[in-house]
Design a protein around this motif. Structure first.
Motif, PDB file in Angstrom:
ATOM      1  N   MET A  60       1.028  -1.591   0.120  1.00  0.00           N
ATOM      2  CA  MET A  60       0.378   0.191  -0.081  1.00  0.00           C
ATOM      3  C   MET A  60       0.880   0.926   0.192  1.00  0.00           C
ATOM      4  N   ASP A  61       0.480   2.219  -0.602  1.00  0.00           N
ATOM      5  CA  ASP A  61       0.505   3.123  -0.517  1.00  0.00           C
ATOM      6  C   ASP A  61       0.591   4.434   0.644  1.00  0.00           C
ATOM      7  N   ASP A  62       1.107   5.486   1.071  1.00  0.00           N
ATOM      8  CA  ASP A  62       1.514   6.141   2.272  1.00  0.00           C
ATOM      9  C   ASP A  62      -0.270   6.682   2.902  1.00  0.00           C
ATOM     10  N   THR A  63      -0.957   6.759   1.926  1.00  0.00           N
ATOM     11  CA  THR A  63      -2.235   7.373   1.952  1.00  0.00           C
ATOM     12  C   THR A  63      -3.470   6.093   2.373  1.00  0.00           C
ATOM     13  N   GLU A  64      -3.080   5.106   2.006  1.00  0.00           N
ATOM     14  CA  GLU A  64      -3.517   3.791   2.308  1.00  0.00           C
ATOM     15  C   GLU A  64      -3.458   3.712   3.326  1.00  0.00           C
ATOM     16  N   LEU A  65      -1.688   3.506   3.753  1.00  0.00           N
ATOM     17  CA  LEU A  65      -1.100   3.430   5.254  1.00  0.00           C
ATOM     18  C   LEU A  65      -1.917   3.615   6.286  1.00  0.00           C
ATOM     19  N   ALA A  66      -1.780   5.425   6.393  1.00  0.00           N
ATOM     20  CA  ALA A  66      -3.078   6.481   6.630  1.00  0.00           C
ATOM     21  C   ALA A  66      -3.915   6.088   7.026  1.00  0.00           C
ATOM     22  N   ARG A  67      -4.572   5.165   6.273  1.00  0.00           N
ATOM     23  CA  ARG A  67      -6.084   5.200   6.709  1.00  0.00           C
ATOM     24  C   ARG A  67      -6.251   3.503   7.539  1.00  0.00           C
ATOM     25  N   ILE A  68      -5.752   2.976   7.268  1.00  0.00           N
ATOM     26  CA  ILE A  68      -5.808   2.174   7.763  1.00  0.00           C
ATOM     27  C   ILE A  68      -4.995   2.244   9.142  1.00  0.00           C
ATOM     28  N   ARG A  69      -4.226   2.532   9.324  1.00  0.00           N
ATOM     29  CA  ARG A  69      -3.618   3.048  11.004  1.00  0.00           C
ATOM     30  C   ARG A  69      -4.931   3.564  11.345  1.00  0.00           C
ATOM     31  N   ASN A  70      -6.031   4.612  10.614  1.00  0.00           N
ATOM     32  CA  ASN A  70      -6.054   5.191  11.868  1.00  0.00           C
ATOM     33  C   ASN A  70      -8.064   4.752  11.601  1.00  0.00           C
ATOM     34  N   GLU A  71      -8.802   3.793  10.950  1.00  0.00           N
ATOM     35  CA  GLU A  71      -9.561   2.794  10.826  1.00  0.00           C
ATOM     36  C   GLU A  71      -9.241   1.817  12.195  1.00  0.00           C
ATOM     37  N   LYS A  72      -7.964   1.248  11.286  1.00  0.00           N
ATOM     38  CA  LYS A  72      -8.241  -0.297  12.714  1.00  0.00           C
ATOM     39  C   LYS A  72      -7.198  -0.342  13.964  1.00  0.00           C
ATOM     40  N   ILE A  73      -6.170   1.100  14.168  1.00  0.00           N
ATOM     41  CA  ILE A  73      -5.151   0.683  14.813  1.00  0.00           C
ATOM     42  C   ILE A  73      -5.582   2.347  16.023  1.00  0.00           C
ATOM     43  N   GLY A  74      -5.000   1.643  16.705  1.00  0.00           N
ATOM     44  CA  GLY A  74      -4.827   1.622  18.060  1.00  0.00           C
ATOM     45  C   GLY A  74      -3.963   2.300  18.174  1.00  0.00           C
ATOM     46  N   PHE A  75      -3.065   3.125  19.017  1.00  0.00           N
ATOM     47  CA  PHE A  75      -1.124   3.460  19.575  1.00  0.00           C
ATOM     48  C   PHE A  75      -1.191   4.179  20.733  1.00  0.00           C
ATOM     49  N   VAL A  76      -0.504   3.023  21.476  1.00  0.00           N
ATOM     50  CA  VAL A  76      -0.471   4.308  23.105  1.00  0.00           C
ATOM     51  C   VAL A  76       1.082   3.454  23.287  1.00  0.00           C
ATOM     52  N   PHE A  77       1.542   5.105  23.489  1.00  0.00           N
ATOM     53  CA  PHE A  77       3.422   5.153  23.125  1.00  0.00           C
ATOM     54  C   PHE A  77       3.931   5.755  24.708  1.00  0.00           C
ATOM     55  N   GLN A  78       5.151   4.902  25.087  1.00  0.00           N
ATOM     56  CA  GLN A  78       5.252   5.187  26.899  1.00  0.00           C
ATOM     57  C   GLN A  78       5.966   7.037  26.894  1.00  0.00           C
ATOM     58  N   THR A  79       5.698   7.660  26.013  1.00  0.00           N
ATOM     59  CA  THR A  79       6.332   9.030  26.241  1.00  0.00           C
ATOM     60  C   THR A  79       4.627   9.495  26.143  1.00  0.00           C
ATOM     61  N   PHE A  80       3.920   8.883  25.955  1.00  0.00           N
ATOM     62  CA  PHE A  80       2.663   9.530  25.504  1.00  0.00           C
ATOM     63  C   PHE A  80       2.159  10.229  24.583  1.00  0.00           C
ATOM     64  N   ASN A  81       2.877  11.267  24.016  1.00  0.00           N
ATOM     65  CA  ASN A  81       2.779  12.109  23.242  1.00  0.00           C
ATOM     66  C   ASN A  81       1.559  13.342  22.897  1.00  0.00           C
ATOM     67  N   LEU A  82       1.429  13.179  24.303  1.00  0.00           N
ATOM     68  CA  LEU A  82      -0.105  14.322  24.097  1.00  0.00           C
ATOM     69  C   LEU A  82       0.554  16.089  23.317  1.00  0.00           C
ATOM     70  N   LEU A  83      -0.264  16.529  22.475  1.00  0.00           N
ATOM     71  CA  LEU A  83       0.343  17.940  22.239  1.00  0.00           C
ATOM     72  C   LEU A  83      -0.581  19.188  24.043  1.00  0.00           C
ATOM     73  N   PRO A  84       1.002  19.071  24.531  1.00  0.00           N
ATOM     74  CA  PRO A  84       0.986  19.951  25.284  1.00  0.00           C
ATOM     75  C   PRO A  84      -0.165  21.187  25.385  1.00  0.00           C
ATOM     76  N   ARG A  85      -0.548  21.831  24.124  1.00  0.00           N
ATOM     77  CA  ARG A  85      -1.591  23.094  24.234  1.00  0.00           C
ATOM     78  C   ARG A  85      -3.115  22.746  24.078  1.00  0.00           C
ATOM     79  N   GLN A  86      -2.776  21.709  23.882  1.00  0.00           N
ATOM     80  CA  GLN A  86      -4.535  21.000  24.111  1.00  0.00           C
ATOM     81  C   GLN A  86      -4.976  20.326  24.939  1.00  0.00           C
ATOM     82  N   THR A  87      -6.855  20.352  25.560  1.00  0.00           N
ATOM     83  CA  THR A  87      -7.028  19.719  26.697  1.00  0.00           C
ATOM     84  C   THR A  87      -7.399  18.164  26.430  1.00  0.00           C
ATOM     85  N   THR A  88      -7.241  17.531  27.449  1.00  0.00           N
ATOM     86  CA  THR A  88      -7.509  16.175  27.382  1.00  0.00           C
ATOM     87  C   THR A  88      -8.955  16.173  25.969  1.00  0.00           C
TER      88      THR A  88
END
Length: 228
Positions: A60-88
């Motif tokens: 798959m190309d990058d666009t197809e991979l991005a769609r698969i990630r968004n629809e089928k996979i949820g990611f949890v990282f050690q460093t949380f990767n939250l946007l600091p200026r955004q609310t919960t």
């Protein structure tokens, strides 16, 4: 790497079925992070196939991979990767923005999933106003908000104390019981014991792939006592 070719994975074969709970383990340089990136469609193999739901995503190309990630996979990282200026609430709703969901529905779904991880009363807090455990709960809620089939967690307790780690593992147990496939990367034996299957890698190959016959439950009173 310059003139040096690094073979992170060496022709491994691995099958993970729906609703499995798998821990990937191995020392630094074993290939577990590369494997996680392949499973999460963040990278593509130089050779071979990776099939997800019967589709060869390695082509798959990058666009197809991005769609698969968004629809089928949820990611949890050690460093949380939250946007600091955004609310919960805004952090959790972010994947829904990319999915084209209306603002009203985004907020409702983000609120519901925050309620499910025990942070329904922290929706207006920013990451710097939360503890490490609360930030990881936000990251888990963000991973769940799109209702993905697969949760990939990369060292999700690596920055947490023992008590908080147990609480986070309780959430992963509930996620698995709800029907999700959970794939956990960890170097901590105590954390891997929560999984039903433990795959150990070394030097780019699978060293062992075993069923865990004595699954450790985070909610077990004896486990809580031993970890105190």
């Amino acid at each position: 790497m310059g003139q040096t070719q690094v073979k992170a994975l060496r022709g491994i074969e691995l099958r993970i079925d729906t609703n499995e709970y798998v821990a990937l383990m191995g020392p630094s340089g074993s290939g577990k992070s590369t494997l996680m990136n392949l499973l999460g469609c963040l990278d593509t193999p130089t050779r071979g196939r990776y099939e997800l739901d019967g589709k060869d995503v390695s082509k798959m190309d990058d666009t197809e991979l991005a769609r698969i990630r968004n629809e089928k996979i949820g990611f949890v990282f050690q460093t949380f990767n939250l946007l600091p200026r955004q609310t919960t609430l805004e952090n959790v709703a972010l994947p829904l923005v990319y999915a084209g969901i209306s603002k009203k529905e985004r907020q409702a779904r983000a609120q519901a999933v925050l309620d499910s991880v025990g942070l329904g009363d922290r929706v207006h807090h920013r990451p710097n106003e939360l503890s490490g455990g609360q930030r990881q709960r936000v990251a888990i809620a963000r991973a769940l908000v799109n209702d993905p089939a697969i949760i990939l967690a990369d060292e999700p307790t690596g920055n947490l104390d023992t008590k908080t780690s147990i609480e986070i593992m309780e959430i992963f147990e509930k996620i698995h019981q709800a029907g999700n496939t959970v794939i956990l990367v960890t170097h901590e034996p105590d954390i891997s014991e929560h999984a039903h299957r433990i795959v150990r890698l070394r030097d780019g190959i699978i060293e062992s792939d075993l069923r865990n016959t004595s699954v450790r439950r985070a909610s077990d009173p004896e486990h809580r006592y031993n970890q105190a």
